[in-house]
Write a protein that holds these residues in place. Structure first.
Motif, mmCIF file in Angstrom:
data_model
loop_
_atom_site.group_PDB
_atom_site.id
_atom_site.type_symbol
_atom_site.label_atom_id
_atom_site.label_comp_id
_atom_site.label_asym_id
_atom_site.label_seq_id
_atom_site.Cartn_x
_atom_site.Cartn_y
_atom_site.Cartn_z
ATOM 1 N N SER A 1 17.390 -11.333 10.846
ATOM 2 C CA SER A 1 17.883 -9.568 10.165
ATOM 3 C C SER A 1 17.536 -8.598 10.027
ATOM 4 N N GLY A 2 15.840 -8.951 10.892
ATOM 5 C CA GLY A 2 14.839 -7.808 9.822
ATOM 6 C C GLY A 2 13.475 -8.160 9.776
ATOM 7 N N LEU A 3 12.747 -7.659 9.694
ATOM 8 C CA LEU A 3 10.688 -7.877 9.378
ATOM 9 C C LEU A 3 10.346 -6.569 8.580
ATOM 10 N N LEU A 4 9.895 -7.237 8.007
ATOM 11 C CA LEU A 4 9.155 -6.308 6.311
ATOM 12 C C LEU A 4 8.408 -5.916 7.180
ATOM 13 N N LEU A 5 7.518 -4.738 7.518
ATOM 14 C CA LEU A 5 6.148 -4.035 7.939
ATOM 15 C C LEU A 5 5.313 -3.150 6.668
ATOM 16 N N ILE A 6 4.114 -3.938 5.406
ATOM 17 C CA ILE A 6 4.514 -3.439 4.275
ATOM 18 C C ILE A 6 2.649 -3.211 3.950
ATOM 19 N N THR A 7 2.645 -2.198 4.619
ATOM 20 C CA THR A 7 1.194 -1.702 3.929
ATOM 21 C C THR A 7 0.007 -1.117 2.549
ATOM 22 N N ARG A 8 -0.935 -0.646 2.598
ATOM 23 C CA ARG A 8 -1.236 -0.327 2.120
ATOM 24 C C ARG A 8 -0.263 0.814 0.566
ATOM 25 N N LYS A 9 0.672 1.538 1.680
ATOM 26 C CA LYS A 9 1.038 2.617 0.536
ATOM 27 C C LYS A 9 2.003 2.683 1.316
ATOM 28 N N GLN A 10 2.425 2.257 1.645
ATOM 29 C CA GLN A 10 4.815 2.046 2.369
ATOM 30 C C GLN A 10 5.155 0.442 2.325
ATOM 31 N N ALA A 11 6.067 0.555 2.669
ATOM 32 C CA ALA A 11 7.072 -0.556 2.676
ATOM 33 C C ALA A 11 8.467 -0.617 3.839
#
Ligand code: ZN
Ligand code: ZN
Length: 370
Positions: A49-59
């Motif tokens: 139902s979803g994946l998270l993409l987490i970068t240094r500054k954003q999510a």
């Protein structure tokens, strides 16, 4: 409030990254919930139902139309991105704008097929991304519970204990394991559990020698061990509780095994604390059982962490490859057991909260005493 919580948890995750990782792709349902607040669970592990993409500054939370509104309501502080045709293409587009060279991903939760498709879609879109498997990073964050998490687990456990006492009082010869298991489900739900933490185990007689027996049409009889293992889920958090019963007067064998398992459990509960090596924790109980010659009949770990998942880090295992240092604020089970083929088994399971100088036993349900 949720917004702040999400932000703090995302920051905590970023501080754990090794310097070479530019972003993390989070696929584990409990990890996703922990970091985003999105409460959906993936009951069918081949669907997400979803994946998270987490970068240094954003999510970002990437999800499809079926979950869009729900995700927007709950995942505050994250940018919810809908994909329609392909998760991979949408992911590739996000990566392009983010200058991600090395992408960590949760190898324990991405199926091989999904992984292949994502890698292919990202490669076709152009970004030169190196995929790096990451294990246990969010799970490690989840180990130490915040006060509101401890409170939810306490609520789940209280409801579980109430149910166990009621069901135990109604145990009778001739009732089947499946009938008792249904009674557990019904009562847990009626008392307000949002779900079961896991399907209850009710194992009578020789079936109780199987630690993870599925309840069936076996009829309970006097004088035989009956293992009942159950747990409610409340506000996402699980409880886990096991007691072993006998109908009518217990025989010598039952008393001996039960007393030994209880002694092993009590020793572990007295000796456990944070800062310990998980193998030493396991040994506290295992030594007591092994000293009486039943070492081989205790074939599973002493316990496990409990939280958003009913089995989570840490594992109180005798094996070196799973060894960790126990953290303050962890909630773990202490569940020694002895299983004898043909006769049955005894398992006693409590939940404890680890402090620096002691383990606080959260479970209040008592034991047989002779
Ligand atoms: Zn259990
Ligand atoms: Zn357990």
């Amino acid at each position: 409030m949720e917004n702040t919580r999400n932000t703090l948890r995302l920051e905590a995750l970023r501080t754990r990254w090794t310097p070479e990782i530019d972003a993390m792709l989070v696929a584990g349902p409990e990890n996703r919930r922990y970091l985003s607040g999105f409460t959906s669970r993936d009951d069918n592990f081949t669907e997400t139902s979803g994946l998270l993409l987490i970068t240094r500054k954003q999510a970002f939370l990437l999800t499809d139309f079926r979950y869009l509104e729900w995700a927007r309501q709950e995942a505050t502080g994250l940018e919810v991105v809908m994909y329609s045709q392909s998760l991979g293409t949408t992911l590739a587009g996000l990566l392009q704008g983010q200058e991600v060279r090395i992408l960590g991903f949760e190898d324990a939760y991405l199926t091989y097929r999904r992984y292949q498709r994502l890698v292919q879609a990202v490669a076709e879109a152009g970004p030169n991304v190196e995929w790096q498997p990451v294990a246990g990073m969010v799970e490690a964050l989840r180990e130490s519970k915040a006060p509101e998490e401890v409170a939810a687990i306490r609520r789940a456990l209280a409801l579980t204990e109430e149910t166990l006492l009621e069901v135990a009082a109604a145990l009778a010869p001739g009732r089947t394991e499946a009938q008792v298991a249904w009674e557990i489900e019904r009562r847990l739900r009626e008392k307000g559990a949002e779900d079961l933490a896991f399907p209850p185990i009710v194992a009578g007689g020789p079936n109780s020698a199987k630690p993870h027996h599925h309840p069936g049409d076996y009829r309970l009889q006097e004088g035989e061990p009956i293992i009942i293992d159950l747990g409610a889920r409340v506000d996402g958090y699980c409880a886990d509780l096991t007691r072993t019963f006998v109908l009518g007067p217990p025989d010598e064998q039952f008393r001996k095994i039960y007393t030994l398992v209880r002694r092993a459990q009590a020793r572990a509960e007295q000796g456990l604390r944070s800062g310990m090596d998980s193998r030493d924790a396991d040994a506290l109980a295992r030594e007591v059982i092994a000293a009486q010659g039943y070492g081989d009949a205790f074939g599973h770990s002493l316990g496990h962490g409990v939280g958003l998942a009913v089995h989570e880090a840490p594992s109180l295992s005798p094996f070196k490859d799973r060894a960790t240092t126990l953290l303050p604020g962890s909630i773990i089970t202490v569940e020694p057991g002895i299983y004898l083929t043909g006769w049955g088994g005894v398992r006693l399971e409590d939940m404890v909260l680890l402090h620096e100088d002691r383990a606080e036993v959260l479970t209040a349900v008592g034991f047989f005493e002779w």
